[in-house]
Design a protein around this motif. Structure first.
Motif, PDB file in Angstrom:
ATOM      1  N   ARG A 245       0.933  -0.941  -0.057  1.00 51.41           N
ATOM      2  CA  ARG A 245       0.143   0.131   0.033  1.00 51.41           C
ATOM      3  C   ARG A 245       1.126   1.427   0.465  1.00 51.41           C
TER       4      ARG A 245
ATOM      5  N   GLN B 115      -5.098   6.653  -3.150  1.00 49.39           N
ATOM      6  CA  GLN B 115      -4.015   5.479  -2.648  1.00 49.39           C
ATOM      7  C   GLN B 115      -3.527   4.742  -3.171  1.00 49.39           C
TER       8      GLN B 115
ATOM      9  N   ILE C  78      -2.724   0.394  -4.603  1.00 50.80           N
ATOM     10  CA  ILE C  78      -3.190  -0.947  -3.709  1.00 50.80           C
ATOM     11  C   ILE C  78      -1.898  -1.816  -4.876  1.00 50.80           C
TER      12      ILE C  78
ATOM     13  N   ASP D  92       1.317  -3.781   7.758  1.00 49.79           N
ATOM     14  CA  ASP D  92       0.795  -3.125   6.697  1.00 49.79           C
ATOM     15  C   ASP D  92       0.383  -1.189   7.184  1.00 49.79           C
TER      16      ASP D  92
END
Length: 522
Positions: free
Chosen positions: A389, A409, A411, A478
């Motif tokens: 991420r 964002q 991913i 994460d």
């Protein structure tokens, strides 16, 4: 070595041109070397397996663990494997192809450093060398030999030798004795040449192999040599023991020369007499050979004989069920032509064929009890559903100008993490494959290349040979925003970086690795 001595003797006599020393013509070794009848009364050891029991055994694999297996070694070009992985309580059977019927074979445990067997022939030669220089080349000797050959006479049984010399005439009989010595040296050279394939079988190349003479035929050649040698040395003893000759100055140099020569031919006679005794001993000996085809289908085309020797059966009780035990064996041969047949064989006279064989023993296959050592290591990578991420500030355009900045964002999946793992084996060997296969409980430590932090994983692993597949629960790191949200409007003037932090979370992953067997090969 012995052949070199008698050749040197002939050269020192100066008759190399007239002696016509002929060497045996090279010939291929016959399928089964001729030899004395092998009506053995020596029983095969009870610990040795019969051909019927050896035939169904599988050849030893160098890639996986073995139960009792057989390894075929060629006697003419022996080569031992570096190591063989075996389950405990098993044995190794070595089948020796193209065996020599005059050798004993044994599979002996090796402890410490091997001692090279001494060269007995070299010791005999060193004792003979001082006497070789006593012989003097004389034209008279050469002429006497040529004359006796024409008349078909025995140089060791002529009138000059059979009668005692008159006072002061000992130097006159030296040529006759030397002619006898020449004949004996030629006979000895031929005998040693015929013995060479038996005493030094590894020194004979496949393309230059002297005829494998029957040992009985060699025995028949030794007998007349010993008779002639005994006769001539008895005559020398009579001359050197003659008090009248010993006290006469003109006879002294000749008597001293005869005495030195007697020591030389006595040493050769003693050596050949020992060979004759051992050859006679072979008539009641057998090394337990059988046709090679009896030892298994992989040897069905072999036309020669084979001998099988079996290692001691491994026992795990003394090791308290430890599986990290290694036993080194050596396939040794003991030459019965060079050395006598003894109840307890002198280990220093054995010769190792092809090097040592290292056996690494593991725990038993498919046993109900818990083996002592179940931990194994592995290494590889696992593919995790944990996302990679990242966050960024994305400008918003109205066509020509920036009207806003928003939080975006990105991913990416899967996350690829290299790991090292410890595996506890839950099962014994699974029966679904002939190769080693087990179920493991796995714990792994990896390095997440995105967060540069240590991640952990745990789960089950299934192995096939050294390949492992592991469904894992991944406990790793994460990344998340702090103070902002994805899609949030930041305004046209926002120029800072987005603050983030890492946090622990879990995900599912699949690991692919290579099992690193311990020393036992499990």
């Amino acid at each position: 070595m012995r052949q070199c001595v008698v050749i040197a003797l002939l050269m020192s006599l100066g008759i190399a041109a007239t002696a016509q020393q002929t060497q045996p013509a090279p010939a291929k070794e016959p399928e089964q070397p001729s030899g004395p009848p092998q009506t053995s009364t020596v029983p095969v050891k009870k610990s040795q397996l019969t051909p019927a029991a050896i035939s169904p055994l599988h050849p030893c694999s160098l890639a996986k663990l073995n139960t009792t297996c057989k390894y075929v070694m060629d006697r003419n070009s022996p080569m031992a494997p570096t190591q063989i992985q075996m389950f405990s309580k098993q044995s190794l059977v070595v089948v020796v192809k193209d065996e020599k019927y005059f050798e004993r074979y044994s599979l002996d445990p090796v402890s410490g450093q091997l001692t090279q067997y001494p060269d007995t022939a070299a010791a005999i030669v060193q004792g003979m060398l001082p006497a070789i220089g006593k012989f003097v080349a004389e034209k008279e000797v050469v002429g006497l030999i040529e004359e006796m050959v024409k008349e078909n006479k025995d140089p060791c049984n002529n009138d000059t030798i059979t009668t005692d010399p008159a006072l002061g005439k000992t130097p006159d009989v030296l040529p006759s004795f030397k002619a006898c010595f020449v004949q004996l040296s030629k006979q000895a050279q031929k005998i040693y040449s015929d013995l060479e394939p038996y005493t030094l079988p590894d020194a004979i190349s496949a393309n230059d192999t002297p005829d494998f003479k029957s040992l009985d035929a060699i025995d028949q050649k030794i007998e007349p040599f010993l008779k002639s040698e005994l006769f001539v040395t008895s005559r020398i003893t009579a001359i050197t023991g003659n008090a009248g000759l010993k006290g006469n100055a003109p006879d002294q140099p000749a008597i001293a020369e005869l005495t030195a020569s007697q020591k030389l031919i006595d040493a050769i006679a003693a050596d050949l007499l020992a060979y004759r005794t051992r050859i006679a001993d072979l008539r009641t000996y057998s090394n337990g050979h059988h046709p090679c085809k009896d030892f298994g289908k992989e040897l069905k085309d072999e036309k020669t004989d084979c001998v099988a020797v079996t290692s001691n059966k491994d026992d795990d009780e003394p090791y308290q069920n430890m599986v990290t035990r290694t036993v080194t064996y050596a396939l040794n041969t003991y030459n019965l032509v060079s050395y006598s047949q003894e109840a307890a064989v002198d280990a220093s006279k054995k010769k190792t064929l092809g090097g040592n064989i290292v056996l690494n023993f593991a725990d038993e296959p498919n046993v109900g009890k818990s083996p002592a050592l179940r931990w194994e290591a592995s290494a590889g990578v696992f593919f995790s559903s944990l996302p990679i991420r990242s966050f960024s500030v994305v400008p918003v355009f109205d066509g020509t100008n920036v009207t806003d900045n928003k939080v975006a964002q990105t991913i990416v999946r899967p996350t690829v993490i290299p790991y090292a793992a410890g595996n506890y084996r839950l099962t014994n060997d699974l029966r679904w494959s002939k190769w080693k296969s087990n179920l493991y409980l796995t714990g792994a430590v990896g390095v997440n290349p995105n967060t540069v932090s240590a991640d952990f994983a745990a789960g089950l692993s299934l192995s096939w040979r050294t390949f492992m597949v592991s469904p894992l629960w991944h406990y790793g790191h994460d990344t998340r925003l702090t103070g902002f949200t994805v899609g949030e409007s930041l305004g046209v003037a926002f120029k800072s970086t987005l603050p983030t932090q890492t946090y622990w979370t879990s995900a599912f992953g699949i690991g692919i690795g290579i099992r690193i067997p311990p020393i036992t090969g499990r």
